[in-house]
Each structure stands twice: as structure tokens, then as C-alpha cells.
Write an enzyme that holds these catalytic residues in place. Structure first.
Site, PDB file in Angstrom:
ATOM      1  CE  LYS A  73      -4.298  -1.910   1.763  1.00  0.00           C
ATOM      2  NZ  LYS A  73      -3.956  -3.293   2.199  1.00  0.00           N
TER       3      LYS A  73
HETATM    4  C1  PLP Z   1      -4.613  -4.418   1.556  1.00  0.00           C
HETATM    5  C2  PLP Z   1      -3.859  -5.700   1.486  1.00  0.00           C
HETATM    6  C3  PLP Z   1      -4.194  -6.734   0.574  1.00  0.00           C
HETATM    7  C4  PLP Z   1      -5.403  -6.651  -0.317  1.00  0.00           C
HETATM    8  O1  PLP Z   1      -5.258  -5.700  -1.336  1.00  0.00           O
HETATM    9  P1  PLP Z   1      -6.562  -5.191  -2.132  1.00  0.00           P
HETATM   10  O2  PLP Z   1      -6.064  -4.127  -3.026  1.00  0.00           O
HETATM   11  O3  PLP Z   1      -7.521  -4.690  -1.093  1.00  0.00           O
HETATM   12  O4  PLP Z   1      -7.104  -6.374  -2.859  1.00  0.00           O
HETATM   13  C5  PLP Z   1      -3.380  -7.857   0.519  1.00  0.00           C
HETATM   14  N1  PLP Z   1      -2.313  -7.993   1.327  1.00  0.00           N
HETATM   15  C6  PLP Z   1      -1.955  -7.043   2.221  1.00  0.00           C
HETATM   16  C7  PLP Z   1      -0.783  -7.270   3.091  1.00  0.00           C
HETATM   17  C8  PLP Z   1      -2.710  -5.864   2.334  1.00  0.00           C
HETATM   18  O5  PLP Z   1      -2.360  -4.926   3.241  1.00  0.00           O
END
Ligand code: PLP
Length: 438
Positions: free
Chosen positions: A107
């Protein structure tokens, strides 16, 4: 590039507008109106092309009508002082490590680009804004780190007191400067409700400019396409036939960004949507029926989503046609027991630590390879978090402890600073007006 709502609204907006508005006025999500052809750029990239030049090129190509080349360069430079890495695990399978950023999760890519882009636009307008975010733990730390030290921006993070892990709390509360951690007496739902109420409150919005930074923001989605392109460029010499991305998914923002890259011409054969037992999308891909339901708690908790918000964007990308999505996206669901088994096996066989989210993707990719005997197929699994972020799970699966990255070690050593508050809008308003009111 112009954007419009996934719902009825036909108004076309700029990237800047989509970035600061977050949600379209009709409640839909912003998505691109058209898709440019970037095949020539993709052809020119190779394993020597660094991540930032890919990010600069794509940003300039697509947002060139509102960002001059220097602005695009400056945003990319301020956003990314960290890069993805490709780890080749076997002849056919590689892992795209996306956890080398400030909060050790993928993210960071979206949050850091969004923060740098907002800073760039605000400098031109000489405006000051407040970013208001509710977090149950993980998203908040990526946002806090991304906006830390940005000019003309204050950040207020609401988190539920006593309900986040020690590491998460340290990541939220040790930054200082323009980042304030509000420790709310209540649950995550209270934090979310407070943020929603604040955005609707007339008095507050007359005195302050409040902006959201949540994961449905286009400013976070758009830059996530860069690492798909980078991953492709890194292994393109080995791609002779099918090339597949496997994406551990919850709200499906990550996967949607990959589909954007494909729409711009990236030669991807298929996307694998890997989920834990919260398998609403794999079920839809199998049956054509979308049935949202309450989420179940799992070890890969950032993917515990029962009604994925970006499904709305995915549907639009395939003109609402199940068979078109089905051709391009295949689903796979993995249980907690299988997640632990996969983590244990990888550590034992390859001396490799992976976090539970990555494990869901890894096992899905292995299964796909097993059912397709084509030996020239290349599959790339997106690794979404550093194993040290999920220490307890990793330890219980492998009976070993992964090394903590420096940024997490540092956060653990710093003293916590938070402002404790109640869970009513009055409590939040008082705090905001006292701190930021003129
Ligand atoms: C947010 C997150 C996901 C999922 O990603 P999306 O874009 O919501 O599908 C997967 N793994 C981790 C570690 C995350 O923080």
C-alpha cells in the site's frame, strides 16, 4: 486522461479532481474514460529500466495534459525512494516483492504517490488541507508514513484504542510533525463512523478543508499499475508464451490496477485472483453470481473482505459482462490451514519467509501451474507484505523468526504519542477546531 463515475454520473473530471474528491458525487468510484495504447513504451522497457523511470514515463504519458514533465518527475521522485524486487523462486514462478517501502506493505506505492501528487497540486494553489483517515491498523500506517512531512497537509489518523497490534500502534504514533494519531475509545467501526460524520458536518467543513485518503481513491490505484509494468520488464526475456500475474486480493484495488496496465497494452495472458475463505469474487468468476456477505476472520486479515469495493470498477472494465471477466480473471481460494502449510513448506524447502497474504497467492499460483502442463508459462506472484509484519503467524508456521526491516525496528524503539478522545462527533470536532481552526 479523464475519469468518470462507475455509476450513472456522466461528468468527466481531471486526475486532480478525482484525487481530491475521492468518491464521485453519485457515490460511485472514479475510473478512466478511455485507455491509451502504451505498447511502444512497454516494448522499450527491459530488465535494466529502473522503477522510477517507468513510473515517470507512465505518469507523463497518461497525465501529461495536467502535469508537465517536470511535475511528473518531481512527484515520482518524492514518492518513491523504495522499489519492488523480483525474486525468482523456480523456473516458472517468481515473486514480486512490494514490501520494501516505509510501512513494509504494497500500500506504500499507492499512498506515497497520492501524497506526493496532492503536495504538488496544493503548492500550485497555496491551499492547506487535512487528511482524515480511520484505520483498523495497516492502511493507516501506509498513509501516515506517506504524508509525513508533506507541505500544506496535516494528517489525522483515527484508530481504535487497544485494538491494534503493538507494531501497528508504534507505526501510527511515532511519526510526530504533521501526523496526529487520535486514539479513539471505541471500535474500528466508531472510527469509520466519525470520519464519515465529519465529512458531512457543515460547521466543520466551513472552517476546514477535510479530505479522505482511503483505498478507493484513484490517486492510490493509478500508481499501483507501475509495478506490474516493472515486473513484466524485469522478466520479459523469459516470457515466450503465457504470462500470468497472481494477486492476493481483498478489496481488489491491487488487481484492478493490474487490469489497467493490461488495458494499456501490457502483454498479460491472465490474472489469478487469490483470496482466503472470503471468496466472493472467485465464486462470482465460477458461477456468475455475486453474493456479498459478512467477512470471516482469517490469518490473512487484510483480505478479510465480504463485499470488495473495487468490484464495481472491475465490472465496468469488462462492460458488466461475466464471460469477459471470466476469460481474463480466474479465482482461487485458500484456507488458513493451507496458508500455514505453504509458509512452512517454503521456509523448509527454500529457506524463504513469506507473510500469510503472499502465501495465499503463492499456493494459488502453484495450483494453477499444476493444472496447466505448459512448461513455458511464467507466473508472477505479488508479495504484498513483509513477513516480519505478521511475526506471530510466521513464527507459528515456521518455528523461526524473520529479520525485521530497519523501518519497523526504528518505529518499535520510538515513544508512542497519541491524543485520546471519545467516540462522538463532538469529541472529534473539538479536537479538530482547537488544533486547526483559525
Ligand atoms: C490491503 C492488502 C491486501 C489486499 O489488497 P486489495 O487491493 O484490497 O485487494 C493484501 N495484502 C496485504 C498485506 C494488504 O495490506
Amino acid at each position: 486522461m479523464k475519469f468518470k463515475s462507475t455509476r450513472d454520473g456522466q461528468e468527466e473530471v481531471s486526475f486532480q479532481e478525482a484525487l481530491f474528491k475521492g468518491l464521485a458525487p453519485d457515490g460511485g468510484l472514479y475510473h478512466p474514460v478511455t485507455f491509451a495504447d502504451l505498447k511502444d513504451d512497454f516494448n522499450a522497457f527491459n530488465e535494466k529500466t529502473d522503477f522510477n523511470s517507468i513510473a515517470e514515463t507512465i505518469t507523463h504519458r497518461l497525465l501529461g495534459d495536467e502535469l508537465k514533465e517536470e511535475s511528473a518527475k518531481s512527484i515520482v521522485k518524492r514518492a518513491f525512494d523504495f522499489f519492488p524486487k523480483v525474486n525468482r523462486v523456480s523456473d516458472q514462478l517468481s515473486i514480486l516483492e512490494l514490501f520494501h517501502g516505509p510501512s513494509s506493505a504494497f500500500k506504500d506505492f499507492g499512498a506515497c504517490f497520492m501524497a506526493a501528487a496532492m503536495e504538488e497540486f496544493l503548492a500550485k494553489e497555496n491551499k492547506r488541507i487535512i487528511i482524515l483517515v480511520a484505520t483498523s491498523g495497516d492502511t493507516g500506517s501506509a498513509v501516515a508514513r506517506a504524508f509525513h512531512g508533506k507541505k500544506n497537509i496535516d494528517v489525522v489518523i483515527l484508530y481504535p484504542s487497544g485494538r491494534v497490534s503493538l507494531l501497528q500502534e508504534k507505526q501510527l504514533t511515532t511519526l510526530g510533525g504533521n501526523v496526529t494519531a487520535l486514539e479513539v475509545a471505541g471500535a474500528f467501526d466508531d472510527c469509520q463512523r466519525l470520519v464519515k460524520e465529519a465529512f458531512l458536518d457543515r460547521t466543520l467543513n466551513e472552517k476546514l478543508i477535510l479530505t479522505s485518503a482511503n483505498s478507493i481513491n484513484l490517486g492510490r490505484l493509478f500508481p499501483q499499475s507501475f509495478y506490474y509494468i516493472y515486473g513484466y520488464a524485469q522478466i520479459k526475456e523469459r516470457i515466450t508464451d503465457d504470462f500470468i500475474f497472481c494477486v492476493p486480493s481483498g478489496n481488489f484495488g491491487n488487481l484492478t490496477a493490474g487490469i489497467y496496465a493490461w488495458k494499456w497494452g501490457l502483454p498479460v495472458t491472465k490474472f489469478l485472483a487469490a483470496t482466503n475463505v472470503n471468496d466472493v469474487v472467485p465464486e462470482y468468476l465460477e458461477t456468475g453470481i455475486f453474493k456479498a456477505r459478512p467477512s470471516k476472520k482469517t490469518l490473512s486479515n487484510a483480505m478479510d473482505v465480504g463485499n470488495p469495493s473495487n468490484f464495481e470498477r472491475m465490472k465496468v472494465l469488462f462492460n458488466g459482462k461475466w464471460h469477459l471477466m471470466h476469460e481474463m480473471v480466474e479465482g482461487e481460494a485458500v484456507t488458513d490451514a493451507e496458508t500455514l502449510e505453504t509458509m512452512a513448506r517454503l521456509y523448509k524447502e527454500k529457506n524463504l519467509f513469506i507473510d500469510p497474504h503472499t502465501a495465499v497467492g503463492y499456493l494459488s499460483a502453484e495450483r494453477f501451474l499444476k493444472t496447466h502442463s505448459d512448461k513455458s508459462m511464467q507466473i508472477m506472484v505479488l508479495s504484498t507484505a513483509h513477513p516480519a509484519k505478521f511475526l506471530e503467524t510466521v513464527e507459528s508456521a515456521t518455528s523461526a523468526v524473520p529479520e525485521m526491516p530497519e523501518n519497523l525496528k526504528k518505529a518499535m524503539e520510538l515513544p508512542k504519542e497519541s491524543v485520546k478522545t471519545g467516540n462522538t462527533l463532538n469529541d472529534l470536532s473539538d479536537f479538530l477546531l482547537q488544533k486547526f481552526g483559525a
